[in-house]
Design an enzyme around this catalytic site. Sequence first.
Site, short mmCIF file in Angstrom:
data_model
loop_
_atom_site.label_atom_id
_atom_site.label_comp_id
_atom_site.label_asym_id
_atom_site.label_seq_id
_atom_site.Cartn_x
_atom_site.Cartn_y
_atom_site.Cartn_z
N CYS A 77 -5.74 3.34 -4.17
CA CYS A 77 -4.98 2.09 -4.09
C CYS A 77 -5.65 0.99 -3.26
O CYS A 77 -6.56 0.35 -3.75
CB CYS A 77 -3.57 2.40 -3.58
N HIS A 135 -0.81 7.87 -5.75
CA HIS A 135 -0.47 8.45 -4.45
C HIS A 135 0.16 9.80 -4.71
O HIS A 135 0.21 10.28 -5.80
CB HIS A 135 0.57 7.59 -3.74
N1 GLN Z 1 -1.74 -4.07 -1.03
C1 GLN Z 1 -2.21 -3.59 -2.27
C2 GLN Z 1 -1.28 -3.88 -3.44
O1 GLN Z 1 -0.09 -3.99 -3.27
C3 GLN Z 1 -2.44 -2.08 -2.13
C4 GLN Z 1 -1.17 -1.34 -2.00
C5 GLN Z 1 -1.34 0.11 -1.78
O2 GLN Z 1 -2.34 0.59 -1.26
N2 GLN Z 1 -0.32 0.82 -2.18
O3 GLN Z 1 -1.78 -3.99 -4.53
#
Ligand code: GLN
Length: 240
Positions: A95, A192
Amino acid sequence: MNKRSITILQLYPRDMNIYGDWGNTLVLQRRLEWHGYSVNLTEYNPGDSFPDDVDIIVGGGGQDSGQDIIQNDLLAISQNLHKLANDGVPMLVICGLFQLFGKFFKTQDGHIIEGISLLDLETHAGPERLTGNIITENKEFGEIIGYENHSGQTFLGAGVTPLGKVIKGAGNNGQDDSEGARYRNVIATYMHGSLLPKNPAIADFLIDKAVTRKYGEFTPSVIDDRFAEQARNVAVKRPR
Ligand code: GLN
């Protein structure tokens, strides 16, 4: 005789470690031990000196604010990461770090968080968060099962291939059915969960690449993955 050892480096656990990303490292540690290796767990946070001797790199997700915090430091170690990736070091980035291994992430308020361009991709914050259970298909790993939560919509260039094809969920951008990215032994994904407890085939891929690179060969042990199978069976039945 001393056991053969593998060093795992967790990137930015202080600022980029939400959604249980540390669990990926724990899976790698435990499976390496089951395969007969000892494990040296290290972490790297902004300002630390970057270690020379690394066999697997794992990096997690983070909020936009976490990405802002690590940006300059990540750019400072960009050369190290490029060198290791091009030398075949396996890496798993989730992510927020998936985005910053690419060219940039343009946030909702329009500012650019620059990435290290190790992966040929760019990310633009979209109007809605892409959130929920996700399943993709990959020839080598079978079904990849996880959970996504991102505002960024990622678009891949020609220099990378997707990790999987979306069966259920949004994936990289909700438009082209791609999820994640692969370059050499670098695996990037929005999943995740943590990812690896439910996807041991990916854990063993990273382990195989690390051990083979370091010791020239890898002979896996047979691991009882009953619990992982059960978790997968439950996870695929969950609503989006
Ligand atoms: N801030 C980034 C987004 O919302 C990554 C989010 C995350 O790592 N879940 O795309």
